[in-house]
Design an enzyme around this catalytic site. Structure first.
Site, PDB file in Angstrom:
ATOM      1  N   LYS A   1      46.264  29.073  30.451  1.00 33.19           N
ATOM      2  CA  LYS A   1      46.658  29.315  28.744  1.00 33.19           C
ATOM      3  C   LYS A   1      45.162  28.960  28.080  1.00 33.19           C
ATOM      4  O   LYS A   1      45.298  28.035  27.169  1.00 33.19           O
ATOM      5  CB  LYS A   1      47.737  28.660  28.285  1.00 33.19           C
ATOM      6  CG  LYS A   1      47.836  28.069  27.096  1.00 33.19           C
ATOM      7  CD  LYS A   1      49.574  27.444  26.463  1.00 33.19           C
ATOM      8  CE  LYS A   1      49.845  27.369  25.454  1.00 33.19           C
ATOM      9  NZ  LYS A   1      50.085  26.557  24.944  1.00 33.19           N
TER      10      LYS A   1
ATOM     11  N   THR B   1      55.065  18.076  43.183  1.00 38.94           N
ATOM     12  CA  THR B   1      54.141  17.107  43.417  1.00 38.94           C
ATOM     13  C   THR B   1      55.344  16.410  43.604  1.00 38.94           C
ATOM     14  O   THR B   1      56.828  16.155  43.957  1.00 38.94           O
ATOM     15  CB  THR B   1      54.304  16.540  42.157  1.00 38.94           C
ATOM     16  OG1 THR B   1      54.168  14.763  42.338  1.00 38.94           O
ATOM     17  CG2 THR B   1      55.488  16.821  40.781  1.00 38.94           C
ATOM     18  N   ASP B   2      54.782  14.856  44.975  1.00 37.98           N
ATOM     19  CA  ASP B   2      55.713  14.150  45.444  1.00 37.98           C
ATOM     20  C   ASP B   2      56.102  13.144  44.153  1.00 37.98           C
ATOM     21  O   ASP B   2      57.317  12.342  44.491  1.00 37.98           O
ATOM     22  CB  ASP B   2      55.141  13.125  46.031  1.00 37.98           C
ATOM     23  CG  ASP B   2      53.893  12.554  45.714  1.00 37.98           C
ATOM     24  OD1 ASP B   2      53.459  12.394  44.385  1.00 37.98           O
ATOM     25  OD2 ASP B   2      53.700  11.363  46.046  1.00 37.98           O
ATOM     26  N   GLU B   3      55.688  13.081  43.073  1.00 38.38           N
ATOM     27  CA  GLU B   3      56.683  12.312  42.110  1.00 38.38           C
ATOM     28  C   GLU B   3      57.912  12.342  41.375  1.00 38.38           C
ATOM     29  O   GLU B   3      58.028  10.864  41.505  1.00 38.38           O
ATOM     30  CB  GLU B   3      55.878  12.238  40.959  1.00 38.38           C
ATOM     31  CG  GLU B   3      54.395  12.169  40.936  1.00 38.38           C
ATOM     32  CD  GLU B   3      53.133  11.456  39.266  1.00 38.38           C
ATOM     33  OE1 GLU B   3      54.063  11.246  39.632  1.00 38.38           O
ATOM     34  OE2 GLU B   3      52.183  11.304  40.432  1.00 38.38           O
TER      35      GLU B   3
ATOM     36  N   TYR C   1      56.777  13.620  32.808  1.00 42.91           N
ATOM     37  CA  TYR C   1      55.988  14.707  34.358  1.00 42.91           C
ATOM     38  C   TYR C   1      56.717  14.964  34.777  1.00 42.91           C
ATOM     39  O   TYR C   1      56.892  16.164  35.568  1.00 42.91           O
ATOM     40  CB  TYR C   1      54.673  13.971  34.067  1.00 42.91           C
ATOM     41  CG  TYR C   1      54.301  14.808  35.149  1.00 42.91           C
ATOM     42  CD1 TYR C   1      53.339  15.968  35.536  1.00 42.91           C
ATOM     43  CD2 TYR C   1      53.721  14.228  37.115  1.00 42.91           C
ATOM     44  CE1 TYR C   1      52.834  16.683  36.194  1.00 42.91           C
ATOM     45  CE2 TYR C   1      53.331  14.580  37.801  1.00 42.91           C
ATOM     46  CZ  TYR C   1      52.994  16.458  38.064  1.00 42.91           C
ATOM     47  OH  TYR C   1      52.293  16.747  39.182  1.00 42.91           O
TER      48      TYR C   1
ATOM     49  N   LYS D   1      58.935  18.178  36.265  1.00 40.87           N
ATOM     50  CA  LYS D   1      58.101  18.999  37.494  1.00 40.87           C
ATOM     51  C   LYS D   1      59.538  18.650  38.329  1.00 40.87           C
ATOM     52  O   LYS D   1      60.131  19.943  39.176  1.00 40.87           O
ATOM     53  CB  LYS D   1      57.228  18.254  38.016  1.00 40.87           C
ATOM     54  CG  LYS D   1      55.859  18.528  37.718  1.00 40.87           C
ATOM     55  CD  LYS D   1      55.856  19.563  37.957  1.00 40.87           C
ATOM     56  CE  LYS D   1      55.527  20.208  39.103  1.00 40.87           C
ATOM     57  NZ  LYS D   1      54.559  21.737  38.869  1.00 40.87           N
TER      58      LYS D   1
HETATM   59  P1  NAD Z   1      45.988  20.520  35.578  1.00 38.63           P
HETATM   60  O1  NAD Z   1      46.495  20.326  34.667  1.00 38.63           O
HETATM   61  O2  NAD Z   1      44.168  20.315  36.131  1.00 38.63           O
HETATM   62  O3  NAD Z   1      45.344  22.398  35.116  1.00 38.63           O
HETATM   63  C1  NAD Z   1      47.138  22.359  34.769  1.00 38.63           C
HETATM   64  C2  NAD Z   1      46.655  24.136  34.464  1.00 38.63           C
HETATM   65  O4  NAD Z   1      47.633  24.787  33.533  1.00 38.63           O
HETATM   66  C3  NAD Z   1      44.995  24.527  33.036  1.00 38.63           C
HETATM   67  O5  NAD Z   1      44.286  25.685  33.779  1.00 38.63           O
HETATM   68  C4  NAD Z   1      46.006  24.676  32.291  1.00 38.63           C
HETATM   69  O6  NAD Z   1      45.532  25.240  30.657  1.00 38.63           O
HETATM   70  C5  NAD Z   1      47.440  25.873  32.739  1.00 38.63           C
HETATM   71  N1  NAD Z   1      48.228  25.480  32.041  1.00 38.63           N
HETATM   72  C6  NAD Z   1      48.952  24.417  31.626  1.00 38.63           C
HETATM   73  N2  NAD Z   1      49.808  24.658  30.498  1.00 38.63           N
HETATM   74  C7  NAD Z   1      50.143  26.286  30.808  1.00 38.63           C
HETATM   75  C8  NAD Z   1      50.970  27.745  30.112  1.00 38.63           C
HETATM   76  N3  NAD Z   1      51.934  26.933  29.573  1.00 38.63           N
HETATM   77  N4  NAD Z   1      50.469  28.693  30.980  1.00 38.63           N
HETATM   78  C9  NAD Z   1      49.814  29.465  31.493  1.00 38.63           C
HETATM   79  N5  NAD Z   1      49.202  28.198  31.784  1.00 38.63           N
HETATM   80  C10 NAD Z   1      49.534  27.009  31.377  1.00 38.63           C
HETATM   81  O7  NAD Z   1      46.596  20.508  37.054  1.00 38.63           O
HETATM   82  P2  NAD Z   1      46.606  20.190  38.631  1.00 38.63           P
HETATM   83  O8  NAD Z   1      45.754  18.617  38.870  1.00 38.63           O
HETATM   84  O9  NAD Z   1      45.233  21.693  38.908  1.00 38.63           O
HETATM   85  O10 NAD Z   1      48.014  20.157  39.179  1.00 38.63           O
HETATM   86  C11 NAD Z   1      48.165  21.536  39.383  1.00 38.63           C
HETATM   87  C12 NAD Z   1      49.633  21.448  39.549  1.00 38.63           C
HETATM   88  O11 NAD Z   1      49.881  20.817  41.245  1.00 38.63           O
HETATM   89  C13 NAD Z   1      50.806  21.917  38.998  1.00 38.63           C
HETATM   90  O12 NAD Z   1      51.758  21.702  38.988  1.00 38.63           O
HETATM   91  C14 NAD Z   1      51.086  19.643  38.907  1.00 38.63           C
HETATM   92  O13 NAD Z   1      51.848  19.386  38.931  1.00 38.63           O
HETATM   93  C15 NAD Z   1      51.117  20.290  41.172  1.00 38.63           C
HETATM   94  N6  NAD Z   1      50.214  18.964  41.759  1.00 38.63           N
HETATM   95  C16 NAD Z   1      49.397  18.094  41.255  1.00 38.63           C
HETATM   96  C17 NAD Z   1      48.670  17.317  42.053  1.00 38.63           C
HETATM   97  C18 NAD Z   1      47.110  16.396  41.914  1.00 38.63           C
HETATM   98  O14 NAD Z   1      46.922  15.510  41.838  1.00 38.63           O
HETATM   99  N7  NAD Z   1      46.759  16.618  40.642  1.00 38.63           N
HETATM  100  C19 NAD Z   1      49.774  16.662  43.281  1.00 38.63           C
HETATM  101  C20 NAD Z   1      50.714  17.046  43.421  1.00 38.63           C
HETATM  102  C21 NAD Z   1      50.553  18.193  42.252  1.00 38.63           C
HETATM  103  P1  TYD Z   2      46.437   9.133  38.142  1.00 41.85           P
HETATM  104  O1  TYD Z   2      45.919   9.623  38.756  1.00 41.85           O
HETATM  105  O2  TYD Z   2      47.266   9.559  36.431  1.00 41.85           O
HETATM  106  O3  TYD Z   2      47.775  10.214  39.004  1.00 41.85           O
HETATM  107  P2  TYD Z   2      49.530   9.456  39.186  1.00 41.85           P
HETATM  108  O4  TYD Z   2      49.962   8.849  37.739  1.00 41.85           O
HETATM  109  O5  TYD Z   2      50.122  10.993  38.579  1.00 41.85           O
HETATM  110  O6  TYD Z   2      49.614   9.307  40.581  1.00 41.85           O
HETATM  111  O7  TYD Z   2      46.855   8.169  38.619  1.00 41.85           O
HETATM  112  C1  TYD Z   2      47.134   7.329  39.951  1.00 41.85           C
HETATM  113  C2  TYD Z   2      47.428   6.320  39.259  1.00 41.85           C
HETATM  114  O8  TYD Z   2      46.319   5.173  39.117  1.00 41.85           O
HETATM  115  C3  TYD Z   2      48.114   5.469  38.929  1.00 41.85           C
HETATM  116  O9  TYD Z   2      49.109   4.492  39.994  1.00 41.85           O
HETATM  117  C4  TYD Z   2      48.181   4.618  37.875  1.00 41.85           C
HETATM  118  C5  TYD Z   2      46.961   4.279  37.995  1.00 41.85           C
HETATM  119  N1  TYD Z   2      45.464   4.147  37.017  1.00 41.85           N
HETATM  120  C6  TYD Z   2      44.464   3.083  36.750  1.00 41.85           C
HETATM  121  O10 TYD Z   2      45.139   2.275  36.932  1.00 41.85           O
HETATM  122  N2  TYD Z   2      44.095   3.243  35.486  1.00 41.85           N
HETATM  123  C7  TYD Z   2      44.091   4.482  35.216  1.00 41.85           C
HETATM  124  O11 TYD Z   2      43.370   4.469  33.744  1.00 41.85           O
HETATM  125  C8  TYD Z   2      44.374   5.454  34.842  1.00 41.85           C
HETATM  126  C9  TYD Z   2      44.167   6.537  34.802  1.00 41.85           C
HETATM  127  C10 TYD Z   2      45.680   5.973  36.302  1.00 41.85           C
END
Ligand code: NAD
Ligand code: TYD
Length: 355
Positions: A32, A132-134, A158, A162
């Protein structure tokens, strides 16, 4: 070909780049392009016919269905989501719309397409859901790490959305036989990470001479995995995962947030020293996140035992690669730090009293 949702985001883009570096199988990338989606992440594929980009919303089942019948993917890998916990606290509605309703829309389109397939095409089709593990909630210091049988107990909008999406994926397998796989991964870090998340935020703030905002005491624990290790786990699960199973993916790397920020500052002190003092001098403790989960830890033995996957990077090697990438890619950071990003930073951090 494979069909990827959310392939312009952080993990999705890394996945698409890695996939096409290792395989000639084309990718249809459906995204998107929200604030988190960025086609600059995929600029190196601009003249590569193996990458087809389509802008669209996963809530649009009819659009998705049309694309499935046109391109006949053998697998769908579902990354698209709203992914930032802090944004889910400020505005949860978008998380329900995309993570719950959107996953439902995608599952419906996938079911229609899959049910039309026959023979090997039907048997070999896969729907791989990235989670996610969350979803498992929070641990105290001496609890065992999350395993695939840990009960779901999501604490933020969030993680709750998920978790809902994971349940829908599971239900489509049990009810309709859709051949699904789910991965639940810990915190990723690496190139193309949007600078609202902890590690890239700290890198960009440190270099700009700004505060390094640590929530509360900074002793919350996360497990960190280099994004390319996550991508290799996804490829492995797609290749050999057992249908209907979930796989936890993690880095065996628990760190407090404060320790992550200290390590980053030390690396920056080495790679781009300041004229005076250390980047650590910029650390500032600010008001904690509401409902902040204290500890996440992943037991990733199942994916190692069944599929032979384990991470290749240590935190030290992965963090150095990440920092070097940010130091070499200022243009990327400048481009993403535009209007939408500035609005978020103002909303989230500017009410904090200055130290
Ligand atoms: P991100 O926020 O960087 O990217 C999300 C992407 O999805 C973006 O490109 C956005 O444009 C697209 N998107 C959002 N809403 C949409 C919709 N309605 N239709 C089509 N596209 C849409 O996220 P990320 O960090 O790359 O995470 C990717 C996946 O992995 C997610 O499902 C997240 O829950 C999961 N995940 C992330 C982490 C992490 O540490 N970042 C860890 C475990 C799992
Ligand atoms: P984040 O990258 O938002 O991932 P998640 O909450 O999904 O684990 O944050 C990682 C950890 O860092 C989380 O415990 C929140 C903390 N955090 C800060 O302390 N300061 C910040 O500005 C941000 C964005 C996160």
């Amino acid at each position: 070909m494979i069909f990827v949702t959310g392939g312009a985001g952080f993990i999705g883009a890394n996945f698409v780049l890695d996939w096409l570096a290792q395989s000639d199988e084309s990718v249809l990338n459906y995204d998107k392009l929200t604030y988190a989606g960025n086609l600059n992440n995929l600029a190196s594929l601009n003249n590569d016919a193996r990458h087809v980009f389509v802008k669209g919303d996963i809530n649009d089942s009819a659009h998705l269905c049309g694309l499935f019948f046109e391109y006949q993917p053998r697998a769908i890998i579902h990354f698209a989501a709203e992914s930032h916990v802090d944004r889910s606290i400020v505005g949860p509605a978008a998380f329900v719309t995309t993570n719950v309703n959107g996953t439902f829309g995608l599952l419906e389109a996938a079911r229609t397409y899959w049910q039309s397939l026959e023979g090997e095409d039907k048997d070999n089709f896969r729907f791989l859901h990235i989670s996610t593990d969350e979803v498992y909630g929070t641990l105290s210091a001496d609890d065992a790490a999350f395993s695939e049988t840990t009960a779901y107990a999501p604490n933020s909008p969030y993680s709750a959305t998920k978790a809902a999406s994971d349940h829908l994926v599971r239900a489509y397998h049990h009810t309709y036989g859709l051949p699904v796989l789910t991965t639940n991964c810990s915190n990723n870090y690496g190139p193309y990470h949007f600078p609202e998340k902890l590690i890239p935020l700290m890198i960009t703030n440190a270099r700009a001479g700004k505060d390094l905002p640590v929530y509360g005491d900074g002793l919350q624990v996360r497990d960190w995995l280099y994004v390319k290790d996550h991508c290799s786990a996804i490829r492995r699960v797609l290749e050999a995962g057992r249908l209907g199973e979930t796989y936890n993916v993690g880095g065996w790397n628990e760190q407090t947030n404060l320790s992550v920020v200290h390590t980053l500052c030390e690396l920056l002190d080495e790679l781009q020293p300041k004229a005076h003092g250390s980047y650590k001098d910029q650390i500032k403790h600010i008001t904690d996140r509401p409902g902040h989960d204290r500890r996440y830890a992943i037991d990733a033995r199942k994916i190692e035992r069944e599929l032979g996957w384990k991470p290749q990077e240590t935190f030290s090697t992965g963090l150095r690669k990440t920092l070097e990438w940010y130091l070499a890619n200022d243009d990327w950071t400048k481009q993403v730090q535009s209007g939408e990003y500035l609005k978020w930073v103002a909303l989230q951090y500017e009410d904090e009293e200055q130290a």
